[in-house]
Design a protein around this motif. Sequence first.
Motif, short mmCIF file in Angstrom:
data_model
loop_
_atom_site.label_atom_id
_atom_site.label_comp_id
_atom_site.label_asym_id
_atom_site.label_seq_id
_atom_site.Cartn_x
_atom_site.Cartn_y
_atom_site.Cartn_z
N GLN A 365 0.84 -1.19 0.00
CA GLN A 365 0.00 0.00 0.00
C GLN A 365 0.88 1.24 0.00
OE1 GLN A 365 -2.57 1.58 -0.42
NE2 GLN A 365 -4.41 0.33 -0.13
N GLU A 366 0.22 2.36 -0.13
CA GLU A 366 0.86 3.67 -0.14
C GLU A 366 0.09 4.56 0.82
OE1 GLU A 366 0.25 6.90 -3.31
OE2 GLU A 366 2.03 5.82 -4.00
N LYS A 367 0.65 4.73 2.02
CA LYS A 367 -0.10 5.40 3.08
C LYS A 367 -0.35 6.87 2.79
CE LYS A 367 -0.20 6.08 8.08
NZ LYS A 367 0.45 5.79 9.36
N ASN A 368 0.64 7.56 2.29
CA ASN A 368 0.53 9.00 2.11
C ASN A 368 0.28 9.39 0.66
OD1 ASN A 368 1.08 9.55 4.86
ND2 ASN A 368 3.25 9.15 4.47
N GLY A 369 -0.21 8.44 -0.16
CA GLY A 369 -0.40 8.75 -1.57
C GLY A 369 -1.67 9.50 -1.83
N LEU A 370 -1.86 9.82 -3.11
CA LEU A 370 -3.08 10.48 -3.53
C LEU A 370 -4.26 9.54 -3.38
CD1 LEU A 370 -1.79 12.28 -6.74
CD2 LEU A 370 -2.18 13.28 -4.48
N GLY A 371 -5.40 10.07 -3.14
CA GLY A 371 -6.59 9.26 -2.94
C GLY A 371 -6.68 8.70 -1.53
N GLN A 372 -5.87 9.24 -0.62
CA GLN A 372 -5.91 8.75 0.76
C GLN A 372 -7.27 9.05 1.38
OE1 GLN A 372 -3.05 10.61 3.23
NE2 GLN A 372 -3.73 9.64 5.11
N GLU A 373 -7.80 8.07 2.04
CA GLU A 373 -9.07 8.24 2.73
C GLU A 373 -8.82 8.25 4.23
OE1 GLU A 373 -11.77 5.27 1.50
OE2 GLU A 373 -11.43 5.60 -0.63
N LYS A 374 -9.79 8.66 4.96
CA LYS A 374 -9.66 8.75 6.41
C LYS A 374 -9.52 7.37 7.00
CE LYS A 374 -11.90 10.69 10.51
NZ LYS A 374 -13.08 11.42 11.01
N ASN A 375 -8.47 7.21 7.84
CA ASN A 375 -8.19 5.95 8.52
C ASN A 375 -8.00 4.80 7.53
OD1 ASN A 375 -8.44 7.23 11.03
ND2 ASN A 375 -10.65 6.83 11.07
N GLY A 376 -7.46 5.08 6.38
CA GLY A 376 -7.24 4.00 5.41
C GLY A 376 -6.45 4.46 4.21
N PHE A 377 -6.43 3.60 3.20
CA PHE A 377 -5.68 3.85 1.97
C PHE A 377 -6.63 3.81 0.78
CE2 PHE A 377 -3.04 1.69 5.09
CZ PHE A 377 -1.89 2.46 5.12
N ASP A 378 -6.04 3.93 -0.38
CA ASP A 378 -6.81 3.84 -1.61
C ASP A 378 -6.80 2.38 -2.08
OD1 ASP A 378 -8.11 4.14 -3.97
OD2 ASP A 378 -6.66 5.53 -4.87
N ALA A 379 -7.98 1.78 -2.19
CA ALA A 379 -8.06 0.37 -2.56
C ALA A 379 -7.53 0.12 -3.97
CB ALA A 379 -9.51 -0.13 -2.45
N LYS A 380 -7.54 1.12 -4.84
CA LYS A 380 -7.05 0.94 -6.20
C LYS A 380 -5.54 0.74 -6.26
CE LYS A 380 -10.75 3.77 -8.19
NZ LYS A 380 -11.06 4.97 -8.99
N LEU A 381 -4.83 1.16 -5.21
CA LEU A 381 -3.38 1.01 -5.18
C LEU A 381 -2.93 -0.25 -4.46
CD1 LEU A 381 -2.43 4.68 -4.22
CD2 LEU A 381 -2.66 3.71 -6.50
N ALA A 382 -3.86 -0.97 -3.86
CA ALA A 382 -3.50 -2.11 -3.01
C ALA A 382 -2.99 -3.28 -3.84
CB ALA A 382 -4.70 -2.55 -2.17
N PHE A 383 -2.11 -4.06 -3.23
CA PHE A 383 -1.55 -5.25 -3.84
C PHE A 383 -2.34 -6.47 -3.38
CE2 PHE A 383 1.34 -8.91 -3.26
CZ PHE A 383 1.69 -9.15 -4.59
N ALA A 384 -2.64 -7.38 -4.32
CA ALA A 384 -3.33 -8.64 -4.02
C ALA A 384 -2.47 -9.78 -4.54
CB ALA A 384 -4.71 -8.69 -4.64
N GLY A 385 -2.07 -10.66 -3.64
CA GLY A 385 -1.21 -11.76 -4.03
C GLY A 385 -0.31 -12.18 -2.89
N LYS A 386 0.89 -12.68 -3.22
CA LYS A 386 1.85 -13.12 -2.23
C LYS A 386 3.16 -12.37 -2.41
CE LYS A 386 -0.06 -17.81 -2.05
NZ LYS A 386 0.21 -19.25 -2.27
N MET A 387 3.87 -12.19 -1.29
CA MET A 387 5.14 -11.47 -1.31
C MET A 387 6.07 -12.14 -0.31
SD MET A 387 5.79 -7.38 -0.65
CE MET A 387 4.37 -6.98 -1.68
N THR A 388 7.35 -12.29 -0.68
CA THR A 388 8.33 -12.90 0.21
C THR A 388 9.72 -12.38 -0.15
OG1 THR A 388 9.14 -14.99 1.09
CG2 THR A 388 8.76 -14.90 -1.26
#
Length: 437
Positions: A365-388
């Motif tokens: 996610q991108e906490k301080n990015g554009l589209g920031q909502e109150k107490n959350g992030f922008d769902a369009k920027l979120a990553f879905a999958g696995k990371m290691t």
Amino acid sequence: MFLWRLPQAVCLLSVCVSLTLGYEDDIEVNYGDSYYNEITEGEPLERKSTTPGPGPCKATDMTKWDKLFSMLENSQMRENMLLQYSDDIIKVELGSLRGEMLRFVAQYGGACGVAVETAGRRMSMQMEARLRESMEHLRQDRSTAAGNSAGNSHQEKLLQQLLTAARTQAIRLIKLENSCLSNPEAKGENLQQEVASAEMLVAVVTELAKTRAVLELALKSAQQRHLPAGCETALLFPMRSRRIFSSVTPDLPLSLSSFTVCLWAKPVSVSNRTVLFSYGTKRNPYEIQLLLSGTRALFTVGGEAHLVEARGVVKGGGVWTHLCGAWSSEQGIASLWADGHRVALTPGVAEGHMLPDGGSLQLGQEKNGLGQEKNGFDAKLAFAGKMTGVNMWDRVLTEEEISQLALQDGEGCEQRGNVVGWGLTEIVPHGGAQFIN
């Protein structure tokens, strides 16, 4: 001896046929219209004489048609005689050839057949034992946790052992065959044993090929389920959500003039802008960003104006991709790496810049990015999958070091960064993200 008799019989048959076809006689036949038997209208019929002739009947001269029929009968008789003679010769020669073949089989077939059958049985037993062992290990690997990559190498070793055993048995059979053919004293009575052993060997080779195909599919499936580079855990981001992310607490302050960030990612789907790694402050929320956009990989330092882009590096279909971003402020050189290969290099990126400390570091996610909502992030920027395998160093890694980290069958997860080390640095999942094995 039978190899000499067969050409003689063929030559004799060809001579007989040529003599038959060459027997011709030049006979002139007039195919013109004949009117000897035609009765014209108005012509009186001749009366037959009933008075007997004074002398005995005399034989009339043979016509051309009679001569032709006689010659055809003679030619047919000669042709039948030649065909009968040729048939007799061929039967005799074939009988002699059959006798020679039977003597050859009786002399060389039996002992070699028994030996080949014994070798085939041993090979079948060894192959069956190896296949059972490999299938048992395959079932155990499927039942174990998907995070242990040792199963991949173990299955590959089993497959190599099967192939080595097949080659060894083939060499043994070749030696046995050569020894049988070179021994003139070997005698036997049954050729069916040799045929049965050959069929058994063909069946074993066929089953081995089928098993190899099954093992290759199992290895491919296991590679998709298992984690790369010897990693034992991974972060799962089950869906795109403004509440799902992971926060990272680095081991060293991020006031850096150079760094390298590397990670393994397996996205379910990629939007126009998907955040993998993000570090920012209140003053500049885009100090470090490693992003995905379709099949592109993006890397920024010091703001979105300093962008390094590589196209066609993100694979679909749930495949692991290794990404690295390296930067040095001395000359402002930023490079982007995918699967151990440098895919982009840009000079003049934030030259002379120093990363500020005190920001927030997130994964997915991108906490301080554009589209920031109150107490959350922008769902369009979120990553879905696995990371290691998320690691960060305070220096620029060499090409050899990055290549070793990107080996799926290697031990890249054993090489941990000094700023962020996978498995050592505190990483806290939020909102539904979780660690999996």
